[in-house]
Design a protein around this motif. Structure first.
Motif, PDB file in Angstrom:
ATOM      1  N   THR A 142      -2.282  10.012   8.509  1.00 19.24           N
ATOM      2  CA  THR A 142      -1.196   9.649   7.618  1.00 19.24           C
ATOM      3  C   THR A 142      -0.816   8.202   7.890  1.00 19.24           C
ATOM      4  O   THR A 142      -0.691   7.808   9.045  1.00 19.24           O
ATOM      5  CB  THR A 142       0.030  10.553   7.844  1.00 19.24           C
ATOM      6  N   ASP A 147      -6.500   3.050   3.584  1.00 21.83           N
ATOM      7  CA  ASP A 147      -7.429   3.351   2.510  1.00 21.83           C
ATOM      8  C   ASP A 147      -8.388   4.427   3.019  1.00 21.83           C
ATOM      9  O   ASP A 147      -8.877   4.339   4.149  1.00 21.83           O
ATOM     10  CB  ASP A 147      -8.188   2.081   2.121  1.00 21.83           C
ATOM     11  N   ALA A 148      -8.670   5.427   2.219  1.00 27.42           N
ATOM     12  CA  ALA A 148      -9.516   6.544   2.640  1.00 27.42           C
ATOM     13  C   ALA A 148     -10.914   6.073   3.043  1.00 27.42           C
ATOM     14  O   ALA A 148     -11.499   6.582   4.001  1.00 27.42           O
ATOM     15  CB  ALA A 148      -9.607   7.587   1.538  1.00 27.42           C
ATOM     16  N   TYR A 169      -0.437   3.931   5.909  1.00 23.79           N
ATOM     17  CA  TYR A 169      -0.720   2.994   4.824  1.00 23.79           C
ATOM     18  C   TYR A 169      -2.171   2.545   4.962  1.00 23.79           C
ATOM     19  O   TYR A 169      -2.460   1.407   5.338  1.00 23.79           O
ATOM     20  CB  TYR A 169       0.240   1.802   4.895  1.00 23.79           C
ATOM     21  N   LYS A 209       0.841  -1.185   0.000  1.00 19.93           N
ATOM     22  CA  LYS A 209       0.000   0.000   0.000  1.00 19.93           C
ATOM     23  C   LYS A 209       0.882   1.242   0.000  1.00 19.93           C
ATOM     24  O   LYS A 209       1.987   1.239   0.526  1.00 19.93           O
ATOM     25  CB  LYS A 209      -0.896   0.009   1.234  1.00 19.93           C
ATOM     26  N   GLN A 210       0.354   2.304  -0.570  1.00 18.50           N
ATOM     27  CA  GLN A 210       1.087   3.559  -0.608  1.00 18.50           C
ATOM     28  C   GLN A 210       0.820   4.365   0.658  1.00 18.50           C
ATOM     29  O   GLN A 210      -0.236   4.265   1.268  1.00 18.50           O
ATOM     30  CB  GLN A 210       0.662   4.379  -1.809  1.00 18.50           C
ATOM     31  N   LEU A 211       1.780   5.185   1.024  1.00 18.51           N
ATOM     32  CA  LEU A 211       1.618   6.085   2.148  1.00 18.51           C
ATOM     33  C   LEU A 211       0.646   7.183   1.732  1.00 18.51           C
ATOM     34  O   LEU A 211       0.887   7.892   0.743  1.00 18.51           O
ATOM     35  CB  LEU A 211       2.962   6.683   2.549  1.00 18.51           C
ATOM     36  N   ASN A 212      -0.468   7.306   2.443  1.00 21.20           N
ATOM     37  CA  ASN A 212      -1.511   8.275   2.101  1.00 21.20           C
ATOM     38  C   ASN A 212      -1.714   9.269   3.228  1.00 21.20           C
ATOM     39  O   ASN A 212      -1.473   8.957   4.395  1.00 21.20           O
ATOM     40  CB  ASN A 212      -2.848   7.563   1.855  1.00 21.20           C
ATOM     41  N   THR A 213      -2.211  10.432   2.871  1.00 25.22           N
ATOM     42  CA  THR A 213      -2.671  11.408   3.846  1.00 25.22           C
ATOM     43  C   THR A 213      -4.136  11.668   3.552  1.00 25.22           C
ATOM     44  O   THR A 213      -4.489  12.083   2.452  1.00 25.22           O
ATOM     45  CB  THR A 213      -1.878  12.720   3.751  1.00 25.22           C
ATOM     46  N   VAL A 214      -4.981  11.394   4.545  1.00 27.37           N
ATOM     47  CA  VAL A 214      -6.421  11.549   4.393  1.00 27.37           C
ATOM     48  C   VAL A 214      -6.874  12.681   5.302  1.00 27.37           C
ATOM     49  O   VAL A 214      -6.636  12.647   6.510  1.00 27.37           O
ATOM     50  CB  VAL A 214      -7.163  10.244   4.765  1.00 27.37           C
ATOM     51  N   SER A 215      -7.509  13.693   4.723  1.00 23.66           N
ATOM     52  CA  SER A 215      -8.029  14.826   5.489  1.00 23.66           C
ATOM     53  C   SER A 215      -9.550  14.763   5.495  1.00 23.66           C
ATOM     54  O   SER A 215     -10.168  14.591   4.439  1.00 23.66           O
ATOM     55  CB  SER A 215      -7.580  16.150   4.872  1.00 23.66           C
TER      56      SER A 215
END
Length: 96
Positions: free
Chosen positions: A68, A72-73, A70, A23-29
């Motif tokens: 922040t 899923d939003a 790995y 999985k990619q490193l994501n930032t979810v706001s």
């Protein structure tokens, strides 16, 4: 020819199991409806327990949560919904 294709298929299956997609490193706001510091702590605890989360920043004054890791939003949104709070994607545009 048929046996060779079967062996190729089996080899591909085994090879794909060893090389799982990371999985990619994501930032979810998110915009989360919070009224007090208790709400903030409830949301922060729910998000911190989610697998793959690295950092959680929750500000109840701005009604904003930033996660922040790995993750899923969709899973992050569902986890916040379990707290009973209203949640939306952050670039929040109010209806006029």
């Amino acid at each position: 020819m048929g046996v060779e294709r079967i062996w190729e298929y089996i080899f591909d299956l085994v090879a794909n199991r060893k090389h799982k997609k990371r999985k990619q490193l994501n930032t979810v706001s998110l915009k989360v409806g919070m009224d007090c510091e208790g709400c903030q702590q409830k949301v922060k605890n729910a998000l911190s327990s989610l697998k793959g989360v690295k950092t959680v920043d929750v500000d109840w004054m701005q009604q904003k949560a930033i996660v922040t890791g790995y993750v899923d939003a969709k899973k992050v949104v569902k986890r916040v919904e379990t707290t009973g709070k209203k949640v939306e994607a952050w670039p929040y545009v109010p209806y006029t």
